[in-house]
Write an enzyme that holds these catalytic residues in place. Structure first.
Site, short mmCIF file in Angstrom:
data_model
loop_
_atom_site.label_atom_id
_atom_site.label_comp_id
_atom_site.label_asym_id
_atom_site.label_seq_id
_atom_site.Cartn_x
_atom_site.Cartn_y
_atom_site.Cartn_z
N LYS A 87 -2.53 4.29 -5.11
CA LYS A 87 -3.57 4.74 -4.17
C LYS A 87 -3.45 6.23 -3.88
O LYS A 87 -2.49 6.87 -4.29
CB LYS A 87 -3.51 3.93 -2.88
CG LYS A 87 -3.39 2.43 -3.08
CD LYS A 87 -4.65 1.74 -3.54
CE LYS A 87 -4.37 0.25 -3.74
NZ LYS A 87 -5.52 -0.56 -3.98
C1 LIG Z 1 -5.27 -2.12 -3.51
C2 LIG Z 1 -6.38 -2.86 -2.90
C3 LIG Z 1 -6.16 -3.92 -2.00
C4 LIG Z 1 -4.82 -4.51 -1.72
O1 LIG Z 1 -3.83 -3.63 -1.38
P1 LIG Z 1 -2.28 -4.04 -1.66
O2 LIG Z 1 -1.53 -3.02 -0.89
O3 LIG Z 1 -2.08 -3.92 -3.13
O4 LIG Z 1 -2.08 -5.41 -1.15
C5 LIG Z 1 -7.27 -4.50 -1.41
N1 LIG Z 1 -8.52 -4.09 -1.68
C6 LIG Z 1 -8.77 -3.10 -2.55
C7 LIG Z 1 -10.18 -2.68 -2.81
C8 LIG Z 1 -7.72 -2.47 -3.21
O5 LIG Z 1 -7.96 -1.50 -4.09
#
Ligand SMILES: *Cc1c(COP(=O)(O)O)cnc(C)c1O
Length: 358
Positions: free
Chosen positions: A179
């Site tokens: 991210k």
């Molecule tokens: C990454 C992501 C999640 C989940 O996040 P995690 O930290 O991996 O559990 C949920 N929704 C979207 C759109 C994502 O890109």
């Protein structure tokens, strides 16, 4: 190989982690509290609740709003699986509204027709870092007395009319290493005081006072090790995002291959992904473009190759339903590396390989 994503961990993060390890206070404590405070301040929310993932943030954000069995939540079928799974975890039913072809986000004009007596909430997802039309969505929610829980797991630092995503409604973020900022693993909910109180209890096993419990909670704590990384990453986030946007602008100005549709540089978009569409007019298929990029040591990824309603897990539940735009773009999208560590040479190489398609 130019990777599709790359976390940027510097000396500051390493020193912050060592200082937590040396302190002997490793579990969630004062560093996590500090991270929550800074994150809330950053997005302009009253409260922030740290969790151990974006998925767990979404899960308890929904429960905190009273969402559970027999409720319906309207969301997009073109997203990461966790958006939808988090709804299912609560016992509620995800109801899909198709997306807009140019933004990849839920189409606000298709939401109202999905509302029933059971609808409790709308969950918009700011896909690829591109903010949704939150004004329109909030208006619909208000009209029908619905809750809005935003999935901003790809949209740290994104903004709408100069207001930060995270300040409008209860909003969830992820700090997974791919991210725009990371803690290694982690998540955050930004919200108001009432919801913050419940969410905080839910993530701490539902404890009412030390070793007493009155609701079913979860163990979704962050640790101070993760929070220490997050505090340093948060300081760098604006610079990271600035570089992502500059990279996106560079691509838009220089990729000239016909049959390839480039994303719009919308105001407030933070380009978690830079996602192009390989259309039928392109001289190569999407698979061939991926192959060409890989042969040139450029990693490109398809996010997402299959909409949620077509996944093995859910296809029985949605078998007579069709979301044509999601289905169409899932066959066209291709995300290119756009992360802050790309060099000028990397950017040029990506452009040249795509422009060689004739
Ligand atoms: C990454 C992501 C999640 C989940 O996040 P995690 O930290 O991996 O559990 C949920 N929704 C979207 C759109 C994502 O890109």
């Amino acid at each position: 190989m130019i990777p599709i994503s790359k976390p940027l961990i510097g000396r500051e993060e390493k020193e912050a982690v060592l200082s937590v390890l040396d302190s002997g206070m490793i579990t969630e404590g004062s560093v996590t509290k500090g991270f929550e405070k800074e994150f809330a301040k950053f997005v302009g929310a009253k409260y922030a609740i740290a969790t151990d993932s974006g998925t767990s943030a979404l899960h308890i954000a929904l429960i905190s709003h009273g969402i559970g069995k027999d409720d319906e939540i309207i969301t997009t079928p073109f997203t990461f699986i966790s958006s939808v799974n988090s709804i299912v975890y609560t016992g509620a039913k995800p109801v899909f509204a198709d997306i807009e072809e140019d933004t990849f986000n839920i189409n606000p004009n298709l939401i109202e027709e999905k509302i029933t007596d059971k609808t409790k909430a709308i969950m918009p997802v700011h896909l690829y870092g591109n903010p949704c039309d939150i004004d329109k969505i909030n208006k619909i929610a208000k009209k029908y007395n619905l809750v809005v829980v935003e999935d901003a797991c790809q949209a740290h630092g994104a903004s709408i009319n100069n207001k930060e995503v995270g300040s409008f409604n209860t909003t969830c973020f992820s700090f997974h290493p791919t991210k725009n900022m990371t803690t290694g693993k982690g998540g955050m909910i930004t919200t108001n005081e009432d919801i913050a109180k419940i969410a905080n209890k839910l993530k701490l096993c539902g404890e009412s006072k030390s070793c007493f419990y009155d609701i079913l909670g979860y163990n979704y704590r962050m640790t101070d090790i993760h929070a220490a990384i997050g505090l340093e990453q948060l300081k760098k986030l604006p610079e990271f995002n600035k570089r992502r946007i500059e990279n996106a602008i560079y691509f838009n100005e220089n990729i000239k291959s016909s049959g390839i549709i480039l994303p719009k540089i919308n105001e407030g978009h933070v380009f978690h992904q830079y996602t192009i569409k390989i259309t039928k007019e392109c001289k190569k298929t999407r698979d061939e473009v991926v192959g060409l990029l890989r042969n040139n040591e450029i990693s490109a990824q398809v996010y997402y190759p299959l909409p949620i309603h077509k996944q093995e897990l859910y296809k029985e539940d949605y078998k007579n339903q069709s979301y044509p735009i999601s289905e169409k773009v899932s066959n066209e999208v291709l995300s290119l590396p756009v992360h802050p560590v790309l060099t000028e040479e990397d950017l040029n190489k990506i452009v040249n390989v795509l422009n060689s398609i004739k």
